[in-house]
Design an enzyme around this catalytic site. Structure first.
Site, PDB file in Angstrom:
ATOM      1  N   HIS A  64       0.764  -1.066   0.289  1.00  0.00           N
ATOM      2  CA  HIS A  64       0.304  -0.364  -0.314  1.00  0.00           C
ATOM      3  C   HIS A  64       1.530   1.153  -0.099  1.00  0.00           C
ATOM      4  O   HIS A  64       2.086   1.345   0.295  1.00  0.00           O
ATOM      5  CB  HIS A  64      -0.863  -0.284   1.368  1.00  0.00           C
ATOM      6  N   LYS A  73       6.252   6.106   7.341  1.00  0.00           N
ATOM      7  CA  LYS A  73       6.163   5.438   9.027  1.00  0.00           C
ATOM      8  C   LYS A  73       7.992   4.901   9.668  1.00  0.00           C
ATOM      9  O   LYS A  73       8.526   4.163   8.581  1.00  0.00           O
ATOM     10  CB  LYS A  73       5.041   4.218   7.928  1.00  0.00           C
ATOM     11  N   TYR A 133       2.386   1.023  13.832  1.00  0.00           N
ATOM     12  CA  TYR A 133       3.120   1.968  12.794  1.00  0.00           C
ATOM     13  C   TYR A 133       3.076   3.052  13.291  1.00  0.00           C
ATOM     14  O   TYR A 133       1.399   3.822  13.677  1.00  0.00           O
ATOM     15  CB  TYR A 133       3.366   1.488  11.785  1.00  0.00           C
ATOM     16  N   ASP A 172      -5.806  -5.984  -2.133  1.00  0.00           N
ATOM     17  CA  ASP A 172      -5.080  -6.324  -2.457  1.00  0.00           C
ATOM     18  C   ASP A 172      -4.483  -7.823  -2.998  1.00  0.00           C
ATOM     19  O   ASP A 172      -3.274  -7.733  -3.427  1.00  0.00           O
ATOM     20  CB  ASP A 172      -4.159  -6.713  -0.957  1.00  0.00           C
TER      21      ASP A 172
END
Length: 189
Positions: A64, A73, A133, A172
């Protein structure tokens, strides 16, 4: 000895961070994030959102990215083990389309810093895992893009075993590959 050890990767901008852990008969203690230490290590970003997800063995999330609101991140596994992957999507980068992966687990306590304009995904390797995260940009619904996890043009070597059942959402499984990456930005916000 510093509080963190930062390893650079063969793809510029990616960093693997190992904290200094203090343990005794009570258990352990470590600072999972301290702004000044990360700034001194070349990660001066200000994080605005923390996320947490969980999954069982075989869960694969990704690859992603945010299109118009890209995120830096800082990721880690707080329970179990995951194989975490970043794919360079920076225009003009000499490593565009290349990937790097790292094992993150509750045992090694490593973190993975992924700059903006990288696709990101992970595969749960343990029976169960919890994944946390930090992000430098808020999540914007409708702004997410993705790349097919097994696109041969990228060639991620996921540690998928024969006895592992992949658990993925349909989205996905149906993202396009690197060749159609630019098309995902047409008509986005």
């Amino acid at each position: 000895m510093g509080k963190i050890i930062v390893e650079t990767c063969e793809i510029e901008g990616l960093k693997v961070i190992t904290p200094r852990v203090f343990g005794d008969e009570r258990g352990y203690f470590f600072e999972s994030y301290q702004y000044e230490d990360y700034k001194a290590a070349g990660i001066p970003q200000v994080f605005v959102q923390d996320n947490q997800s969980s999954g069982r063995r075989g869960v694969l999330r990704g690859l992603h990215f945010q299109k118009q609101f890209p995120q830096d991140k800082l990721v880690r596994a707080i329970r179990g083990q995951v194989f975490d992957v970043a794919v360079d999507l920076r225009k003009g980068s000499p490593t565009f389309g290349k990937w790097y992966g790292v094992m993150l687990s509750e045992e090694n306590k490593k973190q993975f810093f992924i700059p903006r304009n990288f696709a990101h995904g992970y595969l749960v390797l343990s029976d169960y895992a919890e994944f946390c995260y930090k992000c430098t940009e808020y999540y914007h619904p409708g702004d997410e893009g993705g790349l097919l996890y097994n696109d041969p043009a990228i060639g991620v070597e996921w540690p998928i075993t024969e006895d592992m059942e992949l658990v993925m959402v349909e989205r996905d499984r149906s993202w396009g590959g690197l060749a159609g990456y630019e098309e995902q930005f047409q008509g986005s916000c």
